[in-house]
Design an enzyme around this catalytic site. Sequence first.
Site, PDB file in Angstrom:
ATOM      1  CG  ASP A 160      -2.008   0.881   1.292  1.00 24.40           C
ATOM      2  OD1 ASP A 160      -2.880   1.106   0.524  1.00 24.40           O
ATOM      3  OD2 ASP A 160      -1.844   2.034   2.296  1.00 24.40           O
TER       4      ASP A 160
ATOM      5  CE1 TYR B 222      -4.513   7.591   0.355  1.00 22.27           C
ATOM      6  CE2 TYR B 222      -4.353   7.592   2.852  1.00 22.27           C
ATOM      7  CZ  TYR B 222      -4.536   6.793   1.698  1.00 22.27           C
ATOM      8  OH  TYR B 222      -4.543   5.505   1.586  1.00 22.27           O
TER       9      TYR B 222
ATOM     10  CG  HIS C 155      -5.466  -3.037  -0.393  1.00 23.40           C
ATOM     11  ND1 HIS C 155      -4.758  -2.249  -1.395  1.00 23.40           N
ATOM     12  CD2 HIS C 155      -5.371  -2.544   0.645  1.00 23.40           C
ATOM     13  CE1 HIS C 155      -3.935  -1.609  -0.932  1.00 23.40           C
ATOM     14  NE2 HIS C 155      -4.069  -1.636   0.472  1.00 23.40           N
TER      15      HIS C 155
END
Length: 290
Positions: free
Chosen positions: A105, A212, A268
């Site tokens: 990730d 982010y 994921h």
Amino acid sequence: MKSDQINTQYQQVNQIKIHTHIAGPVGGEPVVLLHGFPEFWYGWRSQIPVLAGLGYRVIVPDQRGYNLSDKPKGLRHYDIDLLARDVIGLIEGLGYQRVHLAGHDWGGLVAWWVAMHYPEWVNRLAILNAPHPYAMMQNLYRNRIQRRRSWYILFFQLPFLPEWALSYAGHNTAARMLERGGLPGSFLPADIEHYRQAWGQPRAWTGMINWYRAIRRLIFGRISSIRVQMPAIIIWGEQDRALGAEMAEKSLAYCDQGRLELIPEATHWVQHDAADRVNERLVDFFGHQD
């Protein structure tokens, strides 16, 4: 794994403290494992004992903003290149010149960046469900389905609301994200309690989400090098709801010596869903002699 082969310590890196979990014999070949969002070192719990048991020195940091590592204020402290230099500072501070590097990730994006811009520090690169940064940006520009899948990136740009949503009611939203996002049994109740403790550290959600909020470095360019020269493996759970599997193949195109391992049933959270298979791939890959 013997108890004297496991320790935790803090490393001073780029003017912050990085909490690091280290396992395996002192003289073992070093392997650095980088977690993603919203995990911490514990996200590699199924890989650490296997690699350490085979004689590797396994180094697993809480990256900046996460769990027990420092959480500096301000988005400039979460620039992708600074995150990569944290890894280099950690490697150098522990006395190593080169390591095997793996990332999942966001940890995978940092691993890609280290491999692209600081290749002299990396022997072999393993990536788990994390697209090459350039492939990711191109896909966001051109693929409407991927843009819809990446809605959460826009949500995380908002002030305060993401922290409130994820921490509400004892971090239940985040807990459900893990429990429902992976295969049944990948995240047990005892595991979720470890995550709740990490998420409950002061300013942890802001530190994590700031990765982010600082993503502009990737979105708007300044990627000076995109090729990965060292041997690389991309391991990808095809049932990833956030990152389309088509990006795995596109990422492979930027590797001079790469191979792709698709795991059809995994999500994921591939290192949790298919821990044994991921461990086999990593052991084989890191142990291969050129």
